[in-house]
Write an enzyme that holds these catalytic residues in place. Structure first.
Site, PDB file in Angstrom:
ATOM      1  N   GLY A  20       0.790  -1.230   0.000  1.00 32.13           N
ATOM      2  CA  GLY A  20       0.000   0.000   0.000  1.00 32.13           C
ATOM      3  C   GLY A  20       0.821   1.278   0.000  1.00 32.13           C
ATOM      4  O   GLY A  20       0.343   2.317   0.468  1.00 32.13           O
ATOM      5  N   LYS A  43       7.465   9.273  -8.183  1.00 32.40           N
ATOM      6  CA  LYS A  43       7.798   7.855  -8.227  1.00 32.40           C
ATOM      7  C   LYS A  43       9.252   7.718  -8.636  1.00 32.40           C
ATOM      8  O   LYS A  43       9.665   8.228  -9.690  1.00 32.40           O
ATOM      9  CB  LYS A  43       6.899   7.133  -9.242  1.00 32.40           C
ATOM     10  N   THR A  47       7.812   0.680 -13.016  1.00 33.13           N
ATOM     11  CA  THR A  47       7.915  -0.439 -13.947  1.00 33.13           C
ATOM     12  C   THR A  47       6.501  -0.931 -14.287  1.00 33.13           C
ATOM     13  O   THR A  47       5.543  -0.658 -13.585  1.00 33.13           O
ATOM     14  CB  THR A  47       8.747  -1.592 -13.362  1.00 33.13           C
ATOM     15  N   ASP A  55       1.124   4.632 -10.575  1.00 34.78           N
ATOM     16  CA  ASP A  55       1.199   4.962  -9.157  1.00 34.78           C
ATOM     17  C   ASP A  55       0.985   6.453  -8.932  1.00 34.78           C
ATOM     18  O   ASP A  55       0.274   6.859  -8.005  1.00 34.78           O
ATOM     19  CB  ASP A  55       2.549   4.528  -8.574  1.00 34.78           C
ATOM     20  N   GLU A 120       8.188   7.948  -3.701  1.00 37.23           N
ATOM     21  CA  GLU A 120       7.823   6.538  -3.508  1.00 37.23           C
ATOM     22  C   GLU A 120       8.772   5.612  -4.246  1.00 37.23           C
ATOM     23  O   GLU A 120       9.008   5.759  -5.451  1.00 37.23           O
ATOM     24  CB  GLU A 120       6.394   6.291  -3.996  1.00 37.23           C
ATOM     25  N   ALA A 122      10.146   1.652  -5.479  1.00 40.96           N
ATOM     26  CA  ALA A 122       9.559   0.503  -6.161  1.00 40.96           C
ATOM     27  C   ALA A 122       9.798  -0.728  -5.296  1.00 40.96           C
ATOM     28  O   ALA A 122      10.935  -1.144  -5.108  1.00 40.96           O
ATOM     29  CB  ALA A 122      10.188   0.326  -7.539  1.00 40.96           C
ATOM     30  N   GLY A 123       8.717  -1.288  -4.735  1.00 41.30           N
ATOM     31  CA  GLY A 123       8.891  -2.431  -3.857  1.00 41.30           C
ATOM     32  C   GLY A 123       9.493  -2.034  -2.522  1.00 41.30           C
ATOM     33  O   GLY A 123       9.323  -0.909  -2.058  1.00 41.30           O
TER      34      GLY A 123
END
Length: 219
Positions: A20, A43, A47, A55, A120, A122-123
């Site tokens: 989330g 971001k 990907t 996102d 933010e 990624a992962g």
């Protein structure tokens, strides 16, 4: 948030790919903006998309905003790769390297225009950006304070504590933990106990970190 300076950049990560982070990023951006803190989201690397970041689009929906000038300029989504996988592999499949300087320039420009930037990842923190460079390395190199997203799903305590060990070892400032209550179908007994356990842990090891509840959002 306490001690927020002009143009401050906060890195948003979490314990898993689908924990989330994007919801939390949009929620915080909306909350801060409502408090008079001019906030933009970015971001780091997207990907699984082409041309735009899904996102960032979710951030805007949660914020109640359409596309911003900075979105059109691609400052908020400087690097997009087509295959839905870890950035290191997505970059290799698209046959072009990640341009970290491009990302940094975009972040710098956003921080010049806004009071706060929510960047933010990624992962999770250990996701590789290249074959020998992890997300956590980037956070440390840039000196960003961390906003960490987790949930009350079974297994979250283990994943959270492993991440907290890495955060402490690397000396990363933990600004806040966002406890995501979505989806609503989670086991409420486990969810509540996980919250209590992690609150107690943070008081002992990260006493200055805020604990923020992320409610289920009606989008």
């Amino acid at each position: 948030m306490e001690n927020m300076g002009k143009g401050k950049v906060y890195f948003v990560s979490g314990i898993d790919t689908n924990v989330g982070k994007s919801y939390a990023t949009g929620f915080l951006a909306r909350s801060w903006s409502e408090r008079g803190i001019r906030t933009i989201t970015q971001k780091l690397i997207q990907t699984g998309n082409e041309g735009m970041s899904e996102d960032v689009e979710l951030h805007r929906r949660i914020m109640g905003r359409g596309w911003l000038r900075e979105d059109e300029e691609r400052l908020t989504m400087p690097e997009i790769f087509s295959y839905p996988c870890s950035p290191h592999l997505a970059s290799e499949l698209d046959k072009r390297p990640i341009d970290f300087r491009k990302i940094e320039r975009a972040t710098e420009e956003l921080s010049r225009r806004y009071d706060a930037v929510l960047l933010e990842g990624a992962g999770g923190l250990m996701v590789p950006l290249t074959r020998d460079y992890l997300t956590i390395d980037y956070v440390v190199d840039k000196g960003y304070p961390l906003i960490f997203v987790l949930s009350g799903r079974l297994g979250s305590i283990n994943h959270a504590l492993l991440n907290f060990e890495a955060i402490r070892r690397r000396g990363i400032p933990l600004q806040a933990v966002v406890y995501n209550l979505y989806p609503e179908g989670e086991d409420k007994i486990i969810q509540k106990d996980t919250e209590m356990f992690l609150r107690d842990y943070l008081k002992k090891h990260f006493e200055e970190a805020a604990f923020i509840i992320l409610p289920c959002l009606d989008l």
